[in-house]
Motif scaffolding. Structure first.
Motif, PDB file in Angstrom:
ATOM      1  N   ASP A   1      -0.940   7.631   9.450  1.00  0.00           N
ATOM      2  CA  ASP A   1       0.036   8.337  10.269  1.00  0.00           C
ATOM      3  C   ASP A   1       1.455   8.171   9.718  1.00  0.00           C
ATOM      4  OD1 ASP A   1      -1.973   9.169  12.020  1.00  0.00           O
ATOM      5  OD2 ASP A   1      -1.686   7.446  13.339  1.00  0.00           O
ATOM      6  N   ILE A   2       1.797   6.964   9.301  1.00  0.00           N
ATOM      7  CA  ILE A   2       3.128   6.708   8.744  1.00  0.00           C
ATOM      8  C   ILE A   2       3.348   7.563   7.503  1.00  0.00           C
ATOM      9  CG2 ILE A   2       4.567   4.988   7.558  1.00  0.00           C
ATOM     10  CD1 ILE A   2       3.272   2.877   9.455  1.00  0.00           C
ATOM     11  N   LEU A   3       2.361   7.594   6.616  1.00  0.00           N
ATOM     12  CA  LEU A   3       2.504   8.362   5.384  1.00  0.00           C
ATOM     13  C   LEU A   3       2.541   9.863   5.652  1.00  0.00           C
ATOM     14  CD1 LEU A   3       0.275   6.211   3.036  1.00  0.00           C
ATOM     15  CD2 LEU A   3       2.768   6.430   2.981  1.00  0.00           C
TER      16      LEU A   3
ATOM     17  N   TYR B   1       0.840  -1.209   0.000  1.00  0.00           N
ATOM     18  CA  TYR B   1       0.000   0.000   0.000  1.00  0.00           C
ATOM     19  C   TYR B   1       0.871   1.253   0.000  1.00  0.00           C
ATOM     20  CZ  TYR B   1      -3.276   3.538   1.658  1.00  0.00           C
ATOM     21  OH  TYR B   1      -4.029   4.680   1.792  1.00  0.00           O
ATOM     22  N   MET B   2       1.886   1.284   0.882  1.00  0.00           N
ATOM     23  CA  MET B   2       2.741   2.466   0.975  1.00  0.00           C
ATOM     24  C   MET B   2       3.561   2.659  -0.302  1.00  0.00           C
ATOM     25  SD  MET B   2       3.888   2.645   4.983  1.00  0.00           S
ATOM     26  CE  MET B   2       4.248   0.909   5.232  1.00  0.00           C
ATOM     27  N   GLY B   3       4.076   1.581  -0.849  1.00  0.00           N
ATOM     28  CA  GLY B   3       4.808   1.682  -2.106  1.00  0.00           C
ATOM     29  C   GLY B   3       3.916   2.177  -3.224  1.00  0.00           C
ATOM     30  N   ASP B   4       2.694   1.667  -3.281  1.00  0.00           N
ATOM     31  CA  ASP B   4       1.736   2.098  -4.295  1.00  0.00           C
ATOM     32  C   ASP B   4       1.398   3.567  -4.124  1.00  0.00           C
ATOM     33  OD1 ASP B   4      -0.178   1.645  -6.463  1.00  0.00           O
ATOM     34  OD2 ASP B   4      -1.703   1.870  -4.906  1.00  0.00           O
ATOM     35  N   TRP B   5       1.270   4.005  -2.894  1.00  0.00           N
ATOM     36  CA  TRP B   5       0.964   5.404  -2.612  1.00  0.00           C
ATOM     37  C   TRP B   5       2.076   6.301  -3.153  1.00  0.00           C
ATOM     38  CZ3 TRP B   5       3.426   9.123   0.286  1.00  0.00           C
ATOM     39  CH2 TRP B   5       2.683  10.280   0.566  1.00  0.00           C
ATOM     40  N   VAL B   6       3.335   5.924  -2.919  1.00  0.00           N
ATOM     41  CA  VAL B   6       4.469   6.721  -3.403  1.00  0.00           C
ATOM     42  C   VAL B   6       4.493   6.737  -4.931  1.00  0.00           C
ATOM     43  CG1 VAL B   6       7.001   6.853  -3.526  1.00  0.00           C
ATOM     44  CG2 VAL B   6       5.874   6.406  -1.332  1.00  0.00           C
ATOM     45  N   ILE B   7       4.399   5.573  -5.550  1.00  0.00           N
ATOM     46  CA  ILE B   7       4.439   5.476  -7.015  1.00  0.00           C
ATOM     47  C   ILE B   7       3.265   6.225  -7.635  1.00  0.00           C
ATOM     48  CG2 ILE B   7       4.240   3.890  -8.974  1.00  0.00           C
ATOM     49  CD1 ILE B   7       6.984   3.849  -7.608  1.00  0.00           C
ATOM     50  N   SER B   8       2.071   6.042  -7.091  1.00  0.00           N
ATOM     51  CA  SER B   8       0.885   6.711  -7.634  1.00  0.00           C
ATOM     52  C   SER B   8       1.018   8.231  -7.546  1.00  0.00           C
ATOM     53  CB  SER B   8      -0.376   6.270  -6.892  1.00  0.00           C
ATOM     54  OG  SER B   8      -0.601   4.902  -7.094  1.00  0.00           O
ATOM     55  N   THR B   9       1.591   8.706  -6.457  1.00  0.00           N
ATOM     56  CA  THR B   9       1.798  10.146  -6.296  1.00  0.00           C
ATOM     57  C   THR B   9       2.737  10.663  -7.379  1.00  0.00           C
ATOM     58  OG1 THR B   9       1.435   9.999  -3.915  1.00  0.00           O
ATOM     59  CG2 THR B   9       2.601  11.943  -4.716  1.00  0.00           C
TER      60      THR B   9
ATOM     61  N   GLU C   1       5.651  12.252   4.701  1.00  0.00           N
ATOM     62  CA  GLU C   1       5.516  13.500   3.946  1.00  0.00           C
ATOM     63  C   GLU C   1       6.159  14.662   4.687  1.00  0.00           C
ATOM     64  OE1 GLU C   1       1.283  13.873   3.373  1.00  0.00           O
ATOM     65  OE2 GLU C   1       1.453  13.147   1.307  1.00  0.00           O
ATOM     66  N   ASP C   2       5.944  14.736   5.992  1.00  0.00           N
ATOM     67  CA  ASP C   2       6.554  15.802   6.785  1.00  0.00           C
ATOM     68  C   ASP C   2       8.076  15.723   6.726  1.00  0.00           C
ATOM     69  OD1 ASP C   2       4.138  16.872   7.542  1.00  0.00           O
ATOM     70  OD2 ASP C   2       4.148  15.993   9.558  1.00  0.00           O
ATOM     71  N   GLU C   3       8.609  14.531   6.911  1.00  0.00           N
ATOM     72  CA  GLU C   3      10.063  14.357   6.903  1.00  0.00           C
ATOM     73  C   GLU C   3      10.653  14.725   5.546  1.00  0.00           C
ATOM     74  OE1 GLU C   3      13.762  13.726   8.462  1.00  0.00           O
ATOM     75  OE2 GLU C   3      11.861  13.830   9.533  1.00  0.00           O
ATOM     76  N   VAL C   4      10.021  14.280   4.478  1.00  0.00           N
ATOM     77  CA  VAL C   4      10.504  14.610   3.129  1.00  0.00           C
ATOM     78  C   VAL C   4      10.435  16.112   2.897  1.00  0.00           C
ATOM     79  CG1 VAL C   4       9.985  14.377   0.654  1.00  0.00           C
ATOM     80  CG2 VAL C   4      10.021  12.355   2.120  1.00  0.00           C
ATOM     81  N   PHE C   5       9.350  16.741   3.318  1.00  0.00           N
ATOM     82  CA  PHE C   5       9.207  18.184   3.153  1.00  0.00           C
ATOM     83  C   PHE C   5      10.354  18.926   3.829  1.00  0.00           C
ATOM     84  CE2 PHE C   5       7.907  22.184   5.156  1.00  0.00           C
ATOM     85  CZ  PHE C   5       7.655  22.954   4.029  1.00  0.00           C
TER      86      PHE C   5
END
Length: 149
Positions: free
Chosen positions: A84-86, A16-24, A90-94
């Motif tokens: 929460d993880i995602l 799910y998390m990998g898909d979320w990153v790729i989809s974004t 996002e906060d950390e990447v920002f």
């Protein structure tokens, strides 16, 4: 591949998390009427999600009645901590990207492209680090409070 129930649930979260990153990233790189440029990822997500019922986790994966695509239930997304993880990611990447970009901007302004291009990598790192540290400290202590247009 043999997985315990707990391992399969973890696999669902990772997919799910990998898909979320790729989809974004794919959404950013294509127009609204252009299809996904690479369906390899979607095919793996679909496959892993579709096996959840067989693995004993059918309660956390549902099938979309309109297109037949499997997806994680909203309840599971929220209760499992995925949201929460995602958000933390996002906060950390920002913050890291903002610090890196401002530090590099200031480094370029201070030394200039020509001088930087003549530096060995170790020297570049040594001389850019104070700019990085300055912005990291600023944002840690004040967030965006002191940023002005």
């Amino acid at each position: 591949m043999e997985l315990s129930l707990e391992q399969y649930e973890t696999l669902l979260k990772l997919v799910y998390m990998g898909d979320w990153v790729i989809s974004t990233l794919q959404a950013k790189d294509r127009s609204e009427d252009e299809p996904d440029s690479d369906s390899r990822y979607a095919d793996v997500v679909r496959h892993v999600f579709s096996q959840a019922e067989h693995a004993g986790l059918g309660n956390i994966v549902q099938i979309d009645q309109n297109n037949g695509e499997p997806y994680l239930t909203r309840e599971f997304e929220e209760e499992s901590g995925l949201v929460d993880i995602l958000e933390d990611y996002e906060d950390e990447v920002f913050w890291q990207a903002l610090i890196e970009r401002l530090a590099h901007r200031d480094f370029l302004r201070h030394y200039g492209e020509t001088a930087i291009s003549q530096m060995a990598i170790e020297e570049r790192i040594e001389k850019e680090t104070p700019f990085h540290d300055k912005w990291a400290t600023e944002f840690h202590e004040n967030g965006l409070e002191n940023i002005k247009t």
